[in-house]
Each structure stands twice: as structure tokens, then as C-alpha cells.
Enzyme design. Structure first.
Site, mmCIF file in Angstrom:
data_model
loop_
_atom_site.group_PDB
_atom_site.id
_atom_site.type_symbol
_atom_site.label_atom_id
_atom_site.label_comp_id
_atom_site.label_asym_id
_atom_site.label_seq_id
_atom_site.Cartn_x
_atom_site.Cartn_y
_atom_site.Cartn_z
ATOM 1 N N LYS A 117 -20.831 -6.225 5.142
ATOM 2 C CA LYS A 117 -19.889 -6.776 4.152
ATOM 3 C C LYS A 117 -19.641 -5.798 3.004
ATOM 4 C CE LYS A 117 -22.299 -10.503 3.231
ATOM 5 N NZ LYS A 117 -23.455 -10.201 4.103
ATOM 6 N N ARG A 151 -22.764 -18.733 -1.532
ATOM 7 C CA ARG A 151 -23.842 -18.645 -0.540
ATOM 8 C C ARG A 151 -24.106 -19.998 0.121
ATOM 9 N NH1 ARG A 151 -26.782 -13.937 -0.469
ATOM 10 N NH2 ARG A 151 -26.632 -12.611 -2.313
ATOM 11 N N ARG A 167 -31.320 1.698 7.665
ATOM 12 C CA ARG A 167 -30.645 1.801 6.369
ATOM 13 C C ARG A 167 -31.542 2.534 5.362
ATOM 14 N NH1 ARG A 167 -27.327 -3.163 3.654
ATOM 15 N NH2 ARG A 167 -29.344 -4.060 3.145
ATOM 16 N N ARG A 222 -35.823 0.150 1.732
ATOM 17 C CA ARG A 222 -36.122 -1.001 0.881
ATOM 18 C C ARG A 222 -37.007 -1.987 1.634
ATOM 19 N NH1 ARG A 222 -31.075 -3.922 -1.510
ATOM 20 N NH2 ARG A 222 -31.010 -4.541 0.664
ATOM 21 N N ARG A 237 -34.648 -13.369 6.158
ATOM 22 C CA ARG A 237 -33.349 -13.480 5.475
ATOM 23 C C ARG A 237 -32.284 -14.059 6.413
ATOM 24 N NH1 ARG A 237 -31.909 -7.792 3.328
ATOM 25 N NH2 ARG A 237 -30.223 -8.850 2.243
#
Length: 210
Positions: A13, A88, A123, A156, A167
Site C-alpha cells: 500500500k 482500520r 524488507r 524491523r 499482524r
């Protein structure tokens, strides 16, 4: 165009929002960024949010939506905007409607969970300027070094496989029902996962007819 981007964490996104923002010449409104800015600038709603955060509490929906409303009233949003990370939940979406925050289209980027887990593992994020890269899809020019500021690229904690799966569970439970919410309003468009960033952008252009 007033656009909401939906999709699981790691669906792309943020990357697609940046591209659309440049092409359509409208700003991307990221909840995290505007929350931090509102707190830093000491706006009325920002101070409310700060009080909740300092008390170790979640910022209530009404405060989040108030901060978004503040941001959308700025001149650069006159031609439209892209909302990334909000709403959300269905209560947030309902609160946005009640406060008159208009949306033309909710675009959902569809990616399978296992693909996301594998993607997030690649990532890398700059610890200085927070720019993100991907070792396969969007690698930095020099391994481990940010193209923008020369900072060190790190993995991260949010991108670790066990964290990503947790998540994704939250996304499916709390955020995915928004697809039905916007479909009922005739505003949902979906784009299936594509092999590259460029092909995803092309599919989004087709879906939005731009």
C-alpha cells in the site's frame, strides 16, 4: 480523487500510495505520520492524542478521525487525497462518514498471507530516515545502505515472520471486513497480486480507470 487503500500489512500500500500521489498530484495521508505531526505541532486534537499515548492508552477513534479531518482541511487536499492506514475498522469507517469525510473509492490490494510473510522477510528499513527497500523487489544501490541518506538498513521487529503472522490475524479480524462495508456502498475495487511493483501499478490504473 478521494481514495482509501486497503490490504494486509506488506501488501504494498505504501509503495503504491507514493506512486499514485505523484501521478495524481494529491497527497498521501498516513495515519502514523499525521498523528506524529499533530502531536509535534501541538494542535488541539494532537494534544488530546498525546495525553492518551502518554497514559499508555490507545488513541480513540474519534481523536484519530479528528486528526484526519484537520489534515484534510489543508489546501493541498483540495483536489483529493489517498488515505493509507485508515480506516482500520468498521467503527472508524462509520465515524468518517458521520464526520463528512468523503471517499470515492476503496482499493484493496489482494495478496496471499504466505506471500506477504516471505515478502516482509526481505524488507529493509533505514534507521535514520525510515525509507524502506526490499532485497528482491526494490534493492538499495549498495547493500545495507540507504540510497536517500546513507543510513544503515535494518530489519524491523515488525517484519519478523512470527510478528507478521500476528499482524495478518489482526488484519483479517478487524480490517478485512471493510471490503464488504465499501462493496455495499458500490465503492470497492480490487487488484490481485502482481509479479512486480510496476505491474501492480498498471493493474491499479486499470481498476481506477486513470
Amino acid at each position: 480523487m478521494r481514495l482509501i487503500l486497503l490490504g494486509a500489512p506488506g501488501a504494498g500500500k505504501g509503495t503504491q500510495a507514493e506512486i499514485l500521489s505523484r501521478e495524481l498530484e494529491i497527497p498521501t495521508i498516513s495515519t502514523g505520520n499525521i498523528l506524529r505531526a499533530a502531536i509535534k505541532n501541538g494542535t488541539k486534537v494532537g494534544l488530546e492524542a498525546k495525553a492518551f499515548i502518554e497514559a499508555g492508552k490507545l488513541v480513540p477513534d474519534a481523536v484519530i478521525i479528528g486528526i484526519i479531518q484537520e489534515r484534510l482541511s489543508e489546501p493541498d487536499c483540495a483536489k483529493g487525497y489517498i488515505l493509507d492506514g485508515v480506516p482500520r475498522t468498521i467503527p472508524q469507517a462509520e465515524a468518517m462518514e458521520e464526520m463528512g469525510i468523503a471517499v470515492d473509492c476503496a482499493l484493496s490490494i489482494e495478496v496471499e498471507d504466505q506471500v506477504i510473510v516471505e515478502r516482509m522477510a526481505g524488507r529493509r528499513t533505514c534507521k535514520d530516515c525510515s525509507t524502506t527497500f526490499h532485497i528482491v523487489n526494490n534493492p538499495p544501490k549498495a547493500e545495507g545502505v540507504c540510497d536517500n541518506c546513507g543510513g544503515e538498513l535494518t530489519i524491523r521487529k515488525d517484519d519478523a515472520p512470527e510478528t507478521v503472522r500476528a499482524r495478518l490475524e489482526t488484519y483479517h479480524r478487524e480490517t478485512e471486513p471493510l471490503k464488504a462495508f465499501y462493496e455495499a456502498r458500490g465503492k470497492l475495487r480490487t487488484v490481485d497480486n502482481q509479479p512486480s511493483i510496476e505491474e501492480t501499478t498498471a493493474a491499479i490504473r486499470r481498476a481506477l480507470e486513470i
